[in-house]
Design an enzyme around this catalytic site. Sequence first.
Site, short mmCIF file in Angstrom:
data_model
loop_
_atom_site.label_atom_id
_atom_site.label_comp_id
_atom_site.label_asym_id
_atom_site.label_seq_id
_atom_site.Cartn_x
_atom_site.Cartn_y
_atom_site.Cartn_z
N HIS A 198 5.30 2.54 -7.57
CA HIS A 198 4.28 1.53 -7.78
C HIS A 198 3.54 1.63 -9.25
O HIS A 198 3.19 0.64 -9.87
CB HIS A 198 3.28 1.58 -6.68
CG HIS A 198 3.87 1.31 -5.23
ND1 HIS A 198 4.07 2.04 -4.17
CD2 HIS A 198 4.55 -0.04 -4.90
CE1 HIS A 198 4.49 1.78 -3.32
NE2 HIS A 198 4.86 0.37 -3.44
N SER B 164 9.90 6.07 -2.30
CA SER B 164 9.52 5.12 -1.25
C SER B 164 8.23 5.47 -0.36
O SER B 164 8.26 6.87 -0.21
CB SER B 164 10.73 4.97 -0.26
OG SER B 164 10.53 3.92 0.81
N LEU C 71 0.63 3.61 -2.26
CA LEU C 71 1.29 3.61 -3.58
C LEU C 71 1.72 4.94 -3.97
O LEU C 71 1.28 6.17 -3.50
CB LEU C 71 0.35 3.17 -4.43
CG LEU C 71 0.31 1.53 -5.07
CD1 LEU C 71 -0.09 0.79 -3.42
CD2 LEU C 71 -0.92 1.45 -5.66
N GLY D 89 0.97 -1.20 -0.10
CA GLY D 89 -0.11 -0.04 0.11
C GLY D 89 0.92 1.23 -0.22
O GLY D 89 1.95 1.38 -0.17
#
Length: 332
Positions: A33, A185, A29, A27
């Site tokens: 991602h 990140s 995101l 999760g």
Amino acid sequence: MTTILRTAAELQARTRAGRRAVVMTMGALHEGHATLVRTARAIAGPDGEVVVTVFVNPLQFGQGEDLDRYPRTLDADVKIAEQAGADVVFAPAVDEVYPGGEPQVRISAGPMGERLEGGSRPGHFDGMLTVVAKLLHLTRPDVALFGQKDAQQLALIRRMVRDLNFGVEIVGVPTVREEDGLALSSRNRYLSPKERRTALALSQALFAGSDRHAAQEALRARAREVPATRARAEALSAIGESRAAADAHAVAKAVPGAAAAVRAAARLVLDEAARLDPPLELDYLALVDPSDFTEIADHEDEYIGEAVLAVAARVGTTRLIDNIPLTFGAAS
């Protein structure tokens, strides 16, 4: 429109026409991602299916780590996944993935899982591989995609799939960075503005090592072209051509110490960051063979092949990792 599913039974009941590509996430995101999802969409094609898993795996967090504060942003995650081309977001509860509680039988990461990240976070990779194995079984993909930013994780997943005969293709996707070089990140959101400036030293150190590596490789290529470089340097010195002689000596010495030179260039940046406010607290800087994450020795003068320059450090309370791939002795 992207469908949200909570159980493996719902996912397995879907009609499959083409290839299923899976992107596994915890999760929170971001664009990194989204890049994985877009790559998955391209691989699956218009007739295939892209599944994004969102599951914060408790087995990956050690004592004192940030499980409780790890961001849970499912609504935002679904929007990002949908915009990037996902067909399904699979967001199971903990008891769906671990119906009997924490599993007594787990995947062991072996010796590779005890190095670098594994040394700093004991048991982390066992938990990671266990949940990846579970999610591969639950989602049954043809291909699964993972980011190169977590290079050791990617290497271990590839090894698990090969060693245990999983029938799935593993694809690594290059690290996505912000404009200033910081690797994307989910933990970047924890950084204050001052901490973020210090955190830039991770990517800056890797780029410094990469630049040094490129210079070494250029000299190595010239040394291959002029095998008698040392003799040439001595001859040039004898006739007073000092600049040319110095250049020839540099070429002659290019191959020995190449790994040490790369490490030294990166460490110089990290040492400077340790004196900033707030300081960067280095966990490790390593130059490793990506097949098993063993260190490439400083004195290994003739190392030929792929390598990963990896770094981990803490800024404030946030621990960050980054890496960059290098190739030593590439054919000219």
